[in-house]
Design an enzyme around this catalytic site. Structure first.
Site, PDB file in Angstrom:
ATOM      1  N   GLU A  81      -4.881 -10.549   3.444  1.00 40.92           N
ATOM      2  CA  GLU A  81      -3.749 -11.259   3.225  1.00 40.92           C
ATOM      3  C   GLU A  81      -3.294 -12.523   4.243  1.00 40.92           C
ATOM      4  O   GLU A  81      -3.019 -13.316   3.605  1.00 40.92           O
ATOM      5  CB  GLU A  81      -2.528 -10.066   3.375  1.00 40.92           C
ATOM      6  CG  GLU A  81      -1.058 -10.983   3.020  1.00 40.92           C
ATOM      7  CD  GLU A  81       0.149  -9.714   2.928  1.00 40.92           C
ATOM      8  OE1 GLU A  81       0.798  -9.885   2.388  1.00 40.92           O
ATOM      9  OE2 GLU A  81      -0.097  -8.580   3.457  1.00 40.92           O
ATOM     10  N   CYS A 109       0.983   0.678  -5.326  1.00 36.80           N
ATOM     11  CA  CYS A 109       2.242  -0.072  -4.212  1.00 36.80           C
ATOM     12  C   CYS A 109       2.745  -1.246  -4.695  1.00 36.80           C
ATOM     13  O   CYS A 109       3.596  -1.916  -3.828  1.00 36.80           O
ATOM     14  CB  CYS A 109       1.192  -0.158  -3.217  1.00 36.80           C
ATOM     15  SG  CYS A 109       0.365   1.353  -2.500  1.00 36.80           S
TER      16      CYS A 109
END
Length: 430
Positions: free
Chosen positions: A331, A180
């Site tokens: 994140e 990704c």
């Protein structure tokens, strides 16, 4: 005594190389929100979702039955009819996005510049649909019925090959395969090539078309996909308490990168300047991110160092934000580690995957484009479906409505299976 000519060649010493400035001058988008800059950007800033029921195959028996398909894409509009069956769909997407980017740039190939123009377009999975379908042929009809085009239709580097052949681009030609993070790594690598003077222009990005039985079944078996089948447009919900996995999507994002000198000489439209590129590895797990975000934080810090920026200079982050329980929390922690708690809370962050779904190897290319357009337009796209924020994800994710805000520097994150991370930093071009 000092050397009077420090860049002159002498045996045993590498000459100093001037680092050239690099800008984005062409954009090509093929996404579940549409094709081309205007329809996609209008859909994105308008908070429109491109997610719907899977139509590529009958998904009745599958745990996940929704995806972000490029529903109005016709390969014959971009590839000669005789060549359509010689290429997997991911190649169709990549070739189309490359054509859109090249035409948008206004560049042309000549005998003089052909060897100074190159291509790096990758894919995370590549021709999995072709592999699956030819396996069906082998099983049902035997080896003599396998297509003679099977191998070239499934090879990831063949997008770059097709594009280079079509336009006569004789510069650097290769492909990136980093799950990704593919699209972002391709753009970062292309930026480096131009900075070093190995080319003047590069087409770069990623393409993916993995909405097939094998991929959807495989990702579902890995518990990576959402099961919110009854609510397609609300299924991708990064940082929301109700997120339960990502929504697979398809498409391509390709950019034209060019040396600033070349772009200014021809009066090109400049969307953004590429100023930083960072990479890192988690060295943690084949599919799960490092839970504390340390690897992703190192990646962002590396990009900031490359751009020679202080963390406080970044105003906007286009986050990886996949809508997975672990990934979104990671994140958030990584941003706090990289920027410090105080500035992290001032940052404006959004996940455009809430609208496009996760384009896998194409995500980094598409989202780099979204970041550049946000800088150019002064409009930051929203994170839709953020109606019940996870208390552990407590930053400013631009919930549900786009925000008009001019920022000078922005960052785009892409993280892939195997713990591979990529971060791009861009500057608003004055």
């Amino acid at each position: 005594m000092s050397d009077p000519n420090p860049t002159a060649y002498c045996p045993g010493r590498i000459p100093a190389v001037e680092v050239r400035r690099v800008v984005m001058t062409g954009i090509g988008l093929v996404t579940p929100l549409g094709m081309g800059i205007q329809p996609v950007w209008e859909g994105l800033t308008g908070g429109r979702s491109g997610i719907g029921p899977i139509t590529r195959f009958n998904p009745e028996e599958y745990a996940c039955r929704i995806a972000g398909e490029c529903r109005n894409f016709q390969p014959e509009d971009w590839v000669d009819k005789k060549d359509v069956k010689k290429m997997d769909l991911f190649m169709h997407f990549g070739v189309a996005a490359a054509q859109l980017a090249w035409e948008n740039s206004g560049l042309a190939i000549t005998e003089e510049n052909a060897s100074r123009v190159g291509v790096i377009i990758g894919s995370g999975i590549g021709g999995l649909t072709a592999i699956q379908n030819q396996a069906f042929v082998l099983q049902e009809r035997g080896p003599r019925r396998i297509s003679p085009f099977f191998i070239p239709m499934s090879l990831i580097n063949l997008i770059s090959g097709h594009v280079a052949i079509r336009y006569g681009m004789k510069g650097p030609n290769h492909a990136v395969v980093t799950a990704c993070a593919t699209g972002a790594h391709a753009i970062g690598d292309a930026m480096r090539i131009i900075q070093r003077g190995e080319a003047d222009v590069m087409l770069a990005g990623g393409a993916e078309a993995a909405i097939c039985e094998l991929a959807v079944g495989g990702f579902a078996a890995a518990k990576a996909l959402t099961s919110r089948n009854d609510d397609p447009t609300g299924a991708s919900r990064p940082w929301d308490r109700g997120r339960d996995g990502f929504v697979m999507a398809e498409g391509a994002g390709v950019v034209v990168l060019e040396s600033l000198e070349s772009a200014q000489k021809r009066g090109a439209t400049i969307y953004a300047e590429m100023v930083g590129y960072g990479m890192s590895g988690d060295a943690y797990h084949i599919t799960a991110p490092q839970p504390d975000g340390e690897g992703a934080a190192r990646c962002m810090n590396a990009a900031l160092r490359d751009a020679r920026l202080n963390p406080e200079q970044i105003g906007y982050i286009n986050a990886h934000g996949t809508s997975t329980p672990i990934g979104d929390h990671m994140e958030t922690l990584a941003i706090k580690l990289a920027f410090g708690e105080a500035h992290a809370r001032k940052l404006m962050i959004s996940s455009t995957k809430s609208m496009t779904g996760h384009l896998l190897g194409a995500a980094g290319g598409v989202e780099a484009i979204f970041t550049a357009l946000a800088l150019q337009s002064g409009v930051l796209p929203p994170t839709i479906n953020l109606t019940d924020p996870d208390p552990a994800c407590d930053l400013d994710y631009i919930p549900n409505t786009a925000r008009e805000q001019v920022v000078d520097y922005a960052l785009s994150n892409s993280f892939g299976f195997g713990g591979t991370n990529a971060t791009l930093v861009m500057k608003r071009f004055h």
